[in-house]
Scaffold this motif. Structure first.
Motif, PDB file in Angstrom:
ATOM      1  N   UNK A 140       0.850  -1.194   0.000  1.00 37.41           N
ATOM      2  CA  UNK A 140       0.000   0.000   0.000  1.00 37.41           C
ATOM      3  C   UNK A 140       0.877   1.231   0.000  1.00 37.41           C
ATOM      4  N   UNK A 141       0.232   2.328  -0.286  1.00 36.67           N
ATOM      5  CA  UNK A 141       0.920   3.606  -0.290  1.00 36.67           C
ATOM      6  C   UNK A 141       0.131   4.570   0.578  1.00 36.67           C
ATOM      7  N   UNK A 142       0.824   5.249   1.455  1.00 31.65           N
ATOM      8  CA  UNK A 142       0.190   6.228   2.331  1.00 31.65           C
ATOM      9  C   UNK A 142       0.707   7.609   1.940  1.00 31.65           C
ATOM     10  N   UNK A 143      -0.182   8.436   1.411  1.00 30.29           N
ATOM     11  CA  UNK A 143       0.155   9.810   1.082  1.00 30.29           C
ATOM     12  C   UNK A 143      -0.462  10.717   2.139  1.00 30.29           C
ATOM     13  N   UNK A 144       0.353  11.567   2.724  1.00 29.08           N
ATOM     14  CA  UNK A 144      -0.135  12.460   3.765  1.00 29.08           C
ATOM     15  C   UNK A 144      -0.073  13.912   3.325  1.00 29.08           C
ATOM     16  N   UNK A 145      -1.197  14.598   3.394  1.00 29.70           N
ATOM     17  CA  UNK A 145      -1.264  16.018   3.044  1.00 29.70           C
ATOM     18  C   UNK A 145      -1.479  16.828   4.325  1.00 29.70           C
ATOM     19  N   UNK A 146      -0.823  17.965   4.405  1.00 26.50           N
ATOM     20  CA  UNK A 146      -0.953  18.816   5.588  1.00 26.50           C
ATOM     21  C   UNK A 146      -1.416  20.199   5.171  1.00 26.50           C
ATOM     22  N   UNK A 147      -2.390  20.736   5.922  1.00 30.48           N
ATOM     23  CA  UNK A 147      -2.893  22.070   5.651  1.00 30.48           C
ATOM     24  C   UNK A 147      -2.081  23.122   6.383  1.00 30.48           C
ATOM     25  N   UNK A 148      -2.326  24.380   6.012  1.00 32.87           N
ATOM     26  CA  UNK A 148      -1.581  25.475   6.615  1.00 32.87           C
ATOM     27  C   UNK A 148      -1.779  25.548   8.128  1.00 32.87           C
TER      28      UNK A 148
ATOM     29  N   UNK B   2      -2.481  22.914   9.957  1.00 34.25           N
ATOM     30  CA  UNK B   2      -2.106  21.640  10.551  1.00 34.25           C
ATOM     31  C   UNK B   2      -3.106  20.520  10.374  1.00 34.25           C
ATOM     32  N   UNK B   3      -4.210  20.736   9.632  1.00 37.84           N
ATOM     33  CA  UNK B   3      -5.116  19.613   9.405  1.00 37.84           C
ATOM     34  C   UNK B   3      -4.399  18.562   8.555  1.00 37.84           C
ATOM     35  N   UNK B   4      -4.827  17.337   8.693  1.00 35.18           N
ATOM     36  CA  UNK B   4      -4.131  16.227   8.035  1.00 35.18           C
ATOM     37  C   UNK B   4      -5.114  15.423   7.196  1.00 35.18           C
ATOM     38  N   UNK B   5      -4.714  15.132   5.988  1.00 38.78           N
ATOM     39  CA  UNK B   5      -5.523  14.320   5.072  1.00 38.78           C
ATOM     40  C   UNK B   5      -4.667  13.159   4.595  1.00 38.78           C
ATOM     41  N   UNK B   6      -5.229  11.963   4.678  1.00 34.53           N
ATOM     42  CA  UNK B   6      -4.555  10.764   4.172  1.00 34.53           C
ATOM     43  C   UNK B   6      -5.252  10.274   2.915  1.00 34.53           C
ATOM     44  N   UNK B   7      -4.462   9.984   1.918  1.00 38.57           N
ATOM     45  CA  UNK B   7      -4.943   9.227   0.757  1.00 38.57           C
ATOM     46  C   UNK B   7      -4.207   7.897   0.788  1.00 38.57           C
ATOM     47  N   UNK B   8      -4.953   6.842   0.929  1.00 39.24           N
ATOM     48  CA  UNK B   8      -4.386   5.491   1.035  1.00 39.24           C
ATOM     49  C   UNK B   8      -4.695   4.753  -0.249  1.00 39.24           C
ATOM     50  N   UNK B   9      -3.677   4.143  -0.827  1.00 39.38           N
ATOM     51  CA  UNK B   9      -3.879   3.456  -2.106  1.00 39.38           C
ATOM     52  C   UNK B   9      -3.250   2.077  -2.053  1.00 39.38           C
ATOM     53  N   UNK B  10      -3.959   1.103  -2.626  1.00 41.16           N
ATOM     54  CA  UNK B  10      -3.431  -0.258  -2.655  1.00 41.16           C
ATOM     55  C   UNK B  10      -4.213  -1.065  -3.687  1.00 41.16           C
ATOM     56  N   UNK B  11      -3.803  -2.294  -3.969  1.00 43.92           N
ATOM     57  CA  UNK B  11      -4.637  -3.159  -4.809  1.00 43.92           C
ATOM     58  C   UNK B  11      -6.017  -3.305  -4.163  1.00 43.92           C
ATOM     59  N   UNK B  12      -7.041  -3.309  -5.007  1.00 40.95           N
ATOM     60  CA  UNK B  12      -8.414  -3.273  -4.482  1.00 40.95           C
ATOM     61  C   UNK B  12      -8.781  -4.591  -3.801  1.00 40.95           C
ATOM     62  N   UNK B  13      -9.373  -4.488  -2.613  1.00 41.85           N
ATOM     63  CA  UNK B  13      -9.845  -5.709  -1.927  1.00 41.85           C
ATOM     64  C   UNK B  13     -11.161  -6.185  -2.514  1.00 41.85           C
TER      65      UNK B  13
ATOM     66  N   UNK C 235      -8.761   3.224  -3.131  1.00 39.99           N
ATOM     67  CA  UNK C 235      -8.395   4.459  -2.437  1.00 39.99           C
ATOM     68  C   UNK C 235      -9.256   4.620  -1.194  1.00 39.99           C
ATOM     69  N   UNK C 236      -8.629   5.136  -0.152  1.00 41.54           N
ATOM     70  CA  UNK C 236      -9.365   5.578   1.036  1.00 41.54           C
ATOM     71  C   UNK C 236      -8.883   6.970   1.373  1.00 41.54           C
ATOM     72  N   UNK C 237      -9.799   7.791   1.841  1.00 41.13           N
ATOM     73  CA  UNK C 237      -9.465   9.186   2.132  1.00 41.13           C
ATOM     74  C   UNK C 237      -9.984   9.533   3.515  1.00 41.13           C
ATOM     75  N   UNK C 238      -9.094  10.068   4.352  1.00 40.47           N
ATOM     76  CA  UNK C 238      -9.466  10.479   5.711  1.00 40.47           C
ATOM     77  C   UNK C 238      -8.950  11.883   5.971  1.00 40.47           C
ATOM     78  N   UNK C 239      -9.646  12.588   6.876  1.00 36.74           N
ATOM     79  CA  UNK C 239      -9.198  13.925   7.265  1.00 36.74           C
ATOM     80  C   UNK C 239      -9.371  14.101   8.761  1.00 36.74           C
ATOM     81  N   UNK C 240      -8.409  14.754   9.369  1.00 38.67           N
ATOM     82  CA  UNK C 240      -8.487  15.071  10.793  1.00 38.67           C
ATOM     83  C   UNK C 240      -8.291  16.566  10.964  1.00 38.67           C
ATOM     84  N   UNK C 241      -9.211  17.171  11.711  1.00 39.26           N
ATOM     85  CA  UNK C 241      -9.092  18.603  11.968  1.00 39.26           C
ATOM     86  C   UNK C 241      -9.662  19.480  10.882  1.00 39.26           C
ATOM     87  N   UNK C 242     -10.488  18.922  10.001  1.00 33.85           N
ATOM     88  CA  UNK C 242     -11.026  19.681   8.867  1.00 33.85           C
ATOM     89  C   UNK C 242     -12.540  19.710   8.924  1.00 33.85           C
ATOM     90  N   UNK C 243     -13.129  20.847   8.530  1.00 30.59           N
ATOM     91  CA  UNK C 243     -14.586  20.955   8.493  1.00 30.59           C
ATOM     92  C   UNK C 243     -15.160  19.924   7.529  1.00 30.59           C
TER      93      UNK C 243
END
Lengths: 266, 179
Positions: free
Chosen positions: A169-177, A179-190, A217-225
């Protein structure tokens, strides 16, 4: 130069492009002729306004850092294992009894772990385009969207190697100005994961999942409206499904998604 | 040159790159993308000029060529400036308007109406601060072409400003009811 400077001479004069002798002749003409002086003043003002424009342009451009491969990836590339890994990944698609829910829980746990303990120090700024190119070496067609229009920078990436029980799998982490955090997770489809954008909420953490071809793909966010996260999720979903980047209208929508919503919480 | 060295060198030119990109695109988002793409290409390149003037010209040529690729994909063609309709050869024309209409705001708006070739030379010389020789190197034209082109571009800019109905408010405004 003739005795009367041309418009080209006057422009070159204000740009400092004339020889000392030519410059002195233009200067004398300016001193003697009010019309020429007015023209030079006018051209100087245009030049000055353009210089001011250059200083006033608001957009901040981030210099990307070329992806520094992990030691594992660099070693694999140097001894020609890349193709073998790609084949292995492709062969693992469907080879695991890796259900949709188990896969989603795994992705959620990784996001929570990253949010809890982000990479210490100054996280590298990773260019998504370079990243995508290197991902494709592993035979996993992952779309790594550029979310800078949404105020999010790709600041973290982690390749999760496969194990006996689960695929790579691949974990891509995005950060906002803020400090909010967004994950895009990618892997072979289950098994069982559909192509529609599916929203889930586990332990008050909201997320999305979907499949594009053989990639999940899975997408999560912490600290975001929530409203802002919904807009980002829909645009990322469209981009990964269409295997394309964001057009101008999408970038504007991502940028405006933060308007009128509470600011992110770090 | 290592990655860190390339990145440090590149960072010095980001503002000028962005100014030039904006003169080409006329749009902040497109300019941002253009500079990002230029940065990526320059960092990926294995043949980076060591000499700074050569590096600068090489970098801006990458940006220009990237922009040309963009407009080719969009099926547009660069206008030939010598026959450009928004230029009028007027020698030393008399400017009869108030100089106050020449501002960063009005110039920015008029820049978007100008031909690509005019925007480009103004972007290189006025916004990014290149000399005529440096601009000629990037554009791959003789210096004389830059000399004539910049003069025509500024005349065209003045013509657009004169025809524009946009005015910038003064920085200070008088209060009401002042005695």
């Amino acid at each position: 130069m003739t005795s009367q400077p041309t418009d080209q001479d006057l422009n070159a004069y204000i740009d400092g492009e004339l020889s000392p002798g030519e410059g002195a002749r233009v200067a004398r003409a300016i001193a003697r002729n009010p019309a020429i002086a007015a023209r030079v003043a006018c051209l100087t003002r245009v030049k000055s306004a353009l210089c001011d424009l250059g200083e006033d342009l608001p957009e901040q451009v981030t210099v990307p850092v070329p992806l520094r491969p992990s030691r594992w990836i660099a070693r694999a590339a140097s001894i020609g294992l890349v193709a073998a890994i790609g084949i292995l990944l492709l062969l693992t698609i469907g080879a695991f009894e890796w259900t949709d829910d188990a896969w989603y829980q795994e992705a959620l746990a990784e996001h929570a772990a990253w949010v809890e303990d982000p990479v210490p120090g100054a996280a590298p700024e990773v260019d998504a385009n370079l990243f995508l190119a290197s991902l494709e070496r592993f035979g996993l067609p992952v779309q790594a969207p550029d979310l800078t229009s949404a105020g999010l920078r790709l600041t973290y990436l982690r390749y999760v190697p496969p194990s006996a029980a689960k695929p790579a799998a691949l974990h891509l982490g995005y950060t906002g100005r803020r400090g909010c955090k967004v994950t895009l997770w990618a892997s072979p489809a289950p098994d069982g994961l559909g192509t529609a954008l599916d929203e889930s909420r586990i332990d008050s953490l909201r997320g999305f999942r979907w499949r594009s071809g053989a990639t999940a793909y899975a997408l999560f966010a912490t600290g975001m409206a929530e409203r802002r996260f919904s807009v980002i999720a829909s645009k990322v979903y469209e981009a990964t499904r269409g295997r394309h980047g964001f057009d101008r209208e999408t970038r504007i929508a991502l940028r405006d998604a933060s308007a009128g919503v509470p600011p992110c919480l770090a | 040159m290592g990655v860190r060295g390339k990145r440090q060198l590149l960072e010095n030119y980001i503002p000028r790159l962005y100014g030039y990109a904006f003169s080409l695109c006329g749009d902040v988002h497109d300019a941002h993308d253009l500079v990002q793409e230029t940065a990526v290409k320059s960092l990926k390149s294995h043949r980076v000029p060591e000499d700074e003037p050569a590096y600068r010209a090489w970098l801006f040529k990458i940006l220009r060529n990237t922009w040309l690729d963009v407009i080719r994909r969009r099926s547009r063609r660069l206008a030939v400036v010598e026959n450009d309709p928004d230029y009028a050869e007027i020698g030393s024309p008399v400017w009869t308007h108030d100089d106050s209409i020449i501002s960063a705001l009005t110039v920015r708006l008029c820049l978007t109406k100008m031909s690509p070739a005019h925007r480009e030379v103004l972007g290189l010389v006025d916004i990014s601060g290149f000399s005529y020789v440096e601009a000629a190197d990037i554009l791959e034209v003789p210096v004389g072409t830059v000399t004539s082109r910049i003069a025509r571009a500024r005349s065209a800019m003045l013509a657009h400003l004169a025809n524009s109905n946009v005015r910038q408010f003064p920085a200070e405004r008088r209060g009401r009811g002042a005695s």
